[in-house]
Design a protein around this motif. Structure first.
Motif: not given
Ligand SMILES: Cc1cc2nc3c(=O)[nH]c(=O)nc-3n(C[C@H](O)[C@H](O)[C@H](O)COP(=O)(O)OP(=O)(O)OC[C@H]3O[C@@H](n4cnc5c(N)ncnc54)[C@H](O)[C@@H]3O)c2cc1C
Length: 492
Positions: A179, A181, A202, A214, A219-220, A222, A295, A297, A309
């Motif tokens: 996790r 950004s 999104q 991004d 929060d992403y 990854n 990523q 989201r 994303v």
């Protein structure tokens, strides 16, 4: 007194039925077969343009709840779906020809409904006595689209959908993803004053909105890739089979929203400089940036859906699942929605619509269906149900109303009219957009069932508080064919 409806798809057909069932004359304009669309194949009303599924039919599923609410509100679409049901496990799937045939027949035979086969090129005049519902769907004809833009403002009308896939959170392998950004930027979770849904969607759609970046708004999770993993993924992606697309889809991609396979075909590293860019994403387990990263989201308030994303794609669904499951962390991912790119005309609901599906600036005009900013067959029909009901009430000089937000239909209307307009995207119904329970039981299934139980109690209460005229049925026709309207009892 009468309601004029433009578009005889899922929403327009349901709206016509609801208005006529309240004793109001309806004129329904459908342009097919005089003017075909790029995807419809017949001249029938409520033709299903793609899948024959109305999705889940159980009450632990939000679309199952939506359908149950529609049944209780006397939905024609639900009745026809039941009568044309085919075996599909826990889902409601239909024989599409029989389904559209039943709807066409019911409306053609209704004494208060007149069907006119013509393209409506401009929005008809409307008044409280004679409201208008526009339900022309994702493939609204060009002439009418231009007129809509002049009414809602060019910036609030979108023409294409570039949809990224969504996965179920519990199927993401948390051991493999991390996790973060990009650049550890501080995260802006919800835009102040934007309503409860500020961080849910999104900005993947057209008109200058950049896809696949991004933007520091959430929060992403990854999914890091080594060079070898990227090579294998890239090879599978360029070899994957694209869904058949229509010319309009192919010709007019927005540069900021290119499908991943189109980007991949432009060069080996194009994705690594686009949606799979690893810069600023340090994997805490290695202390380094990975070779590439995908990523994820959060996509709904409940946090049980994550979108990939910038991964809008039109790869065929079978191949899509196979290729995307090559992403570390997604080996066992279940897809809530696959990626797709198709034409989709819709308004920015929160800037244009009220919870009653009326255009705020012109309350005798209603928008319903996909073009009003919902997504899916059932959601489109549900919005048509409310728009038709309210348009009829308005024509009869009665009060229009919205359903409680604790119901699925009410939650959908609230989403369309109150979501964050900055990143507005049409939504399916999910429990994530419904008002949470004060004391939710433990466990997802129990929680969902409790939400459904509350919704149905609140719907029944709402219906009981609203005495409405009973539907005029064929049995009640007078000798000259006019419908006899029975006043006083609730219409279900
Ligand atoms: C390619 C594609 C595939 C899709 N696949 C799915 C899927 O599998 N499952 C799903 O749930 N949803 C799917 N959707 C979304 C789907 O279109 C909607 O869920 C649903 O059909 C919307 O219902 P609607 O009534 O708003 O529009 P529609 O059902 O499209 O009805 C609109 C009607 O308006 C008519 N019309 C348009 N312009 C005019 C005009 N100017 N004058 C008169 N009539 C007009 C059209 O001919 C059409 O009959 C898909 C959409 C597209 C474009």
């Amino acid at each position: 007194m009468g309601v004029r409806i433009v578009g005889g798809g899922l929403a327009g057909s349901e709206a016509a039925w609801q208005a006529a069932s309240r004793g109001v004359r309806v004129t329904l304009h459908e342009m097919r077969p005089v003017r075909p669309t790029a995807v419809h194949k017949t001249d029938r009303l409520a033709e299903l343009v793609c899948s024959n599924s109305f999705r889940g039919d159980k009450l632990d599923n939000a679309v199952g709840l939506l359908k149950e609410e529609m049944r209780r509100l006397g939905s024609l679409v639900m009745r026809a779906a039941e009568e044309s049901r085919v075996p599909a496990g826990a889902a409601l799937a239909v024989d599409r020809e029989r389904f559209a045939g039943l709807i066409t027949q019911a409306l053609s035979e209704h004494p208060l409904v007149t069907i006119v086969r013509e393209e409506v090129a401009s929005i008809p005049a409307s008044s409280d006595n004679e409201p208008v519902i526009i339900a022309t769907g994702p493939l609204t004809s060009d002439a009418l689209s231009a007129q809509l833009a002049s009414i809602v403002g060019q910036d609030h009308l979108y023409f294409y959908d570039a949809i990224s896939p969504i996965v179920l959170a519990e199927t993401i392998d948390r051991e493999k993803v991390f996790r973060a950004s990009r650049w550890d930027r501080s995260l802006r979770r919800t835009v102040k004053g934007a309503g409860v849904l500020g961080a849910t969607v999104q900005g993947a759609t057209v008109q200058g909105a950049a896809c696949g970046v991004d933007d520091g708004q959430g929060d992403y999770l990854n999914c890091p890739m080594t060079r070898d993993e990227y090579e294998r993924f890239y090879a599978a992606l360029v070899a994957a089979e694209s869904a058949t697309v229509h010319d309009f889809d192919r010709e007019r991609f927005f540069e900021g929203c290119l499908p991943i396979e189109v980007m991949a075909h432009r060069g080996h590293d194009t994705l690594r400089f686009g949606p799979m860019k690893p810069v600023g994403l340090v994997d805490p387990r290695t202390g380094r940036e990975p070779y590439a990263a995908v990523q994820l989201r959060q996509d709904n308030l409940a946090g049980d859906h994550f979108s990939l994303v910038g991964f809008q794609t039109q790869i065929k669904w079978g191949d899509q699942a196979r290729v995307l499951r090559m992403i570390p962390g997604l080996e066992n991912a279940e897809f809530v929605r696959f990626g797709m790119v198709h034409r989709n005309t819709y308004v920015n609901g929160p800037t244009v619509l009220a919870e009653t599906w009326q255009v705020r600036a012109r309350p005798s005009l209603f928008f319903a269906g996909q073009m009003s900013g919902v997504e899916g067959y059932v959601e489109s029909a549900a919005s048509g149900l409310l728009a038709g009901m309210n348009a009829a009430l308005l024509a009869r000089g009665e009060h229009v109303s919205a359903l409680p937000r604790t119901t699925a239909i009410g939650a959908l209307a609230y989403y369309v009219s109150h979501a964050n307009p900055a990143h507005y995207e049409p939504s399916n119904i999910t429990f994530g957009i419904m008002q949470p329970l004060d004391r939710p039981p433990k466990g997802k299934k129990l929680r969902n069932e409790a939400l459904s139980a509350r919704a149905l109690v609140d719907l029944e209460r709402w219906m009981a508080s609203r005495p409405e005229p009973q539907a005029a049925t064929r049995d009640e026709k007078s000798s000259n064919g006019e419908a006899v309207v029975v006043e006083g009892s609730a219409s279900r």
